[in-house]
Design a protein around this motif. Structure first.
Motif, PDB file in Angstrom:
ATOM      1  N   THR A 185     -14.524  26.553  16.483  1.00 30.17           N
ATOM      2  CA  THR A 185     -14.460  26.828  17.882  1.00 30.17           C
ATOM      3  C   THR A 185     -12.762  26.592  17.863  1.00 30.17           C
ATOM      4  O   THR A 185     -12.283  26.416  19.253  1.00 30.17           O
ATOM      5  CB  THR A 185     -14.899  24.581  19.277  1.00 30.17           C
ATOM      6  OG1 THR A 185     -14.514  23.923  18.594  1.00 30.17           O
ATOM      7  CG2 THR A 185     -16.483  25.160  18.803  1.00 30.17           C
ATOM      8  N   GLY A 186     -12.292  26.187  17.414  1.00 32.87           N
ATOM      9  CA  GLY A 186     -10.312  26.203  17.953  1.00 32.87           C
ATOM     10  C   GLY A 186     -10.017  27.261  17.109  1.00 32.87           C
ATOM     11  O   GLY A 186     -10.489  28.119  16.799  1.00 32.87           O
ATOM     12  N   ASP A 187      -8.113  27.359  16.981  1.00 30.02           N
ATOM     13  CA  ASP A 187      -7.792  28.421  17.050  1.00 30.02           C
ATOM     14  C   ASP A 187      -6.866  28.537  15.197  1.00 30.02           C
ATOM     15  O   ASP A 187      -5.934  28.848  14.808  1.00 30.02           O
ATOM     16  CB  ASP A 187      -5.656  28.453  17.744  1.00 30.02           C
ATOM     17  CG  ASP A 187      -7.265  28.729  19.106  1.00 30.02           C
ATOM     18  OD1 ASP A 187      -8.270  29.688  19.483  1.00 30.02           O
ATOM     19  OD2 ASP A 187      -6.130  28.268  20.084  1.00 30.02           O
ATOM     20  N   ALA A 188      -7.705  27.348  14.505  1.00 31.90           N
ATOM     21  CA  ALA A 188      -6.928  27.751  13.777  1.00 31.90           C
ATOM     22  C   ALA A 188      -7.605  27.970  11.815  1.00 31.90           C
ATOM     23  O   ALA A 188      -9.948  26.544  12.321  1.00 31.90           O
ATOM     24  CB  ALA A 188      -6.128  26.772  13.289  1.00 31.90           C
ATOM     25  N   LEU A 189      -8.362  28.379  10.532  1.00 33.95           N
ATOM     26  CA  LEU A 189      -9.222  28.179  10.202  1.00 33.95           C
ATOM     27  C   LEU A 189      -9.223  26.724   9.627  1.00 33.95           C
ATOM     28  O   LEU A 189     -10.738  26.384   8.653  1.00 33.95           O
ATOM     29  CB  LEU A 189      -8.985  29.275   9.065  1.00 33.95           C
ATOM     30  CG  LEU A 189      -8.982  30.426   8.842  1.00 33.95           C
ATOM     31  CD1 LEU A 189      -8.616  31.722   8.185  1.00 33.95           C
ATOM     32  CD2 LEU A 189     -10.570  31.333   9.069  1.00 33.95           C
ATOM     33  N   PHE A 228      -2.590  24.772  12.391  1.00 31.29           N
ATOM     34  CA  PHE A 228      -2.059  25.900  12.231  1.00 31.29           C
ATOM     35  C   PHE A 228      -0.832  25.777  11.449  1.00 31.29           C
ATOM     36  O   PHE A 228      -0.758  24.839  10.690  1.00 31.29           O
ATOM     37  CB  PHE A 228      -1.005  26.348  13.132  1.00 31.29           C
ATOM     38  CG  PHE A 228      -0.312  27.724  13.491  1.00 31.29           C
ATOM     39  CD1 PHE A 228      -1.617  29.120  13.080  1.00 31.29           C
ATOM     40  CD2 PHE A 228       1.338  27.777  12.294  1.00 31.29           C
ATOM     41  CE1 PHE A 228      -0.919  30.909  12.778  1.00 31.29           C
ATOM     42  CE2 PHE A 228       1.777  29.280  12.308  1.00 31.29           C
ATOM     43  CZ  PHE A 228       0.546  30.836  11.719  1.00 31.29           C
ATOM     44  N   SER A 229      -1.833  26.579   9.990  1.00 32.51           N
ATOM     45  CA  SER A 229      -1.617  26.146   8.880  1.00 32.51           C
ATOM     46  C   SER A 229      -1.032  27.723   7.988  1.00 32.51           C
ATOM     47  O   SER A 229      -1.203  28.723   8.764  1.00 32.51           O
ATOM     48  CB  SER A 229      -2.682  25.629   8.313  1.00 32.51           C
ATOM     49  OG  SER A 229      -3.462  26.378   7.562  1.00 32.51           O
ATOM     50  N   ILE A 230      -0.894  27.704   6.765  1.00 34.43           N
ATOM     51  CA  ILE A 230       0.150  28.343   5.962  1.00 34.43           C
ATOM     52  C   ILE A 230      -1.850  29.791   5.473  1.00 34.43           C
ATOM     53  O   ILE A 230      -1.635  30.880   5.591  1.00 34.43           O
ATOM     54  CB  ILE A 230       0.046  28.719   4.354  1.00 34.43           C
ATOM     55  CG1 ILE A 230       0.890  29.554   3.491  1.00 34.43           C
ATOM     56  CG2 ILE A 230      -1.307  28.062   3.591  1.00 34.43           C
ATOM     57  CD1 ILE A 230       1.804  30.348   4.666  1.00 34.43           C
ATOM     58  N   ALA A 231      -3.175  29.287   6.193  1.00 35.01           N
ATOM     59  CA  ALA A 231      -3.871  29.739   5.933  1.00 35.01           C
ATOM     60  C   ALA A 231      -4.191  30.650   7.115  1.00 35.01           C
ATOM     61  O   ALA A 231      -4.464  32.495   6.629  1.00 35.01           O
ATOM     62  CB  ALA A 231      -5.090  28.831   6.437  1.00 35.01           C
ATOM     63  N   ASP A 232      -3.649  30.935   7.696  1.00 34.94           N
ATOM     64  CA  ASP A 232      -3.527  31.130   9.760  1.00 34.94           C
ATOM     65  C   ASP A 232      -2.131  32.377   9.564  1.00 34.94           C
ATOM     66  O   ASP A 232      -2.136  33.343   9.542  1.00 34.94           O
ATOM     67  CB  ASP A 232      -3.312  30.491  10.827  1.00 34.94           C
ATOM     68  CG  ASP A 232      -4.443  29.755  10.902  1.00 34.94           C
ATOM     69  OD1 ASP A 232      -5.582  29.986  10.459  1.00 34.94           O
ATOM     70  OD2 ASP A 232      -4.352  28.363  10.949  1.00 34.94           O
ATOM     71  N   VAL A 233      -0.989  31.780   8.879  1.00 35.23           N
ATOM     72  CA  VAL A 233       0.067  32.665   7.872  1.00 35.23           C
ATOM     73  C   VAL A 233      -0.624  34.513   7.672  1.00 35.23           C
ATOM     74  O   VAL A 233      -0.862  34.816   7.691  1.00 35.23           O
ATOM     75  CB  VAL A 233       1.218  32.670   7.787  1.00 35.23           C
ATOM     76  CG1 VAL A 233       2.215  32.880   8.143  1.00 35.23           C
ATOM     77  CG2 VAL A 233       1.189  30.986   8.800  1.00 35.23           C
ATOM     78  N   GLY A 234      -1.285  33.372   6.359  1.00 34.43           N
ATOM     79  CA  GLY A 234      -1.565  34.660   5.311  1.00 34.43           C
ATOM     80  C   GLY A 234      -2.469  35.531   5.832  1.00 34.43           C
ATOM     81  O   GLY A 234      -2.851  37.026   5.735  1.00 34.43           O
TER      82      GLY A 234
END
Length: 216
Positions: free
Chosen positions: A150-154, A159-165
């Motif tokens: 439900t959030g904006d991060a995986l 927010f992390s390198i996952a979302d950057v990638g």
């Protein structure tokens, strides 16, 4: 001041630049294009790929290596989760972006719509695009849809390198005019919009959009 070496439209160059922006680290950009690099480029990038990175007399290549280095040198704010399992999952999604999404969003759509016709003077192959849209991409999108909460991060709620990638490949897809079917993948559509609306991404998207003669 450190220097990022590579063309701004590369998703892997952007990946490093987003990480630097998230960590509020100033840097220079040397916009080397891999199709025609300077003679000494392989001294900093032995495989001839972008990005490369220079910080004083220290050099690195590969976006994942560079981002991992930045995390050690500039640990706050963290882009890698502390929990061991979340850490591993963040690396997995980074790899998923660097491989599966890179091959199909950037390597197919961005190449066919932008690199081929605008840079290499090659015609767009609509059959390649059709196959990617109908066969190759849906399983990838199904998987991501199943992983988004439900959030904006995986991973780990932040927010992390996952979302950057993942996010950096979507920028190239959007530059190429790719549009996600948000009725079929609503969580993925919401997630991508949230990631790309971050200031670290927005600044680069606005900068890159000038190449196409349009606003972001």
């Amino acid at each position: 001041m450190p220097t990022v070496i590579g063309a701004p439209l590369s998703p892997f160059v952007r990946k490093v630049r987003v990480a630097l922006a998230e960590k509020n680290v100033a840097y220079d950009l040397d916009p080397v294009i891999p199709f025609n690099p300077p003679a000494d480029f392989r001294k900093v990038s032995p495989l001839g790929k972008i990005p490369a990175f220079r910080d004083g007399d220290r050099t690195l290549s590969d976006s994942s290596v560079i981002c991992a280095f930045l995390e050690k040198v500039h640990p706050d704010p963290a882009l890698y989760p502390r929990d061991p399992y979340d850490y591993a999952r963040a690396l997995w999604f980074e790899e998923f972006g660097d491989t599966a999404l890179a091959q199909n969003l950037t390597g197919t759509f961005f190449f066919q719509r932008i690199v081929g016709p605008r840079i290499l003077n090659q015609p767009t192959d609509e059959e390649v695009l059709k196959k990617a849209a109908e066969q190759d991409l849906p399983p990838l999108f199904d998987y991501l849809e199943s992983q988004i909460g439900t959030g904006d991060a995986l991973v780990g709620g932040a927010f992390s390198i996952a979302d950057v990638g993942i996010g950096t490949q979507w920028v190239n897809a959007r530059h190429a005019g790719f549009s996600l079917d948000t009725a079929r993948w609503p969580k993925l559509g919401r997630y991508v919009d949230a990631v790309l609306s971050r200031p670290s991404f927005q600044k680069l998207i606005e900068e890159e959009s000038k190449f196409f003669g349009k606003a972001a």
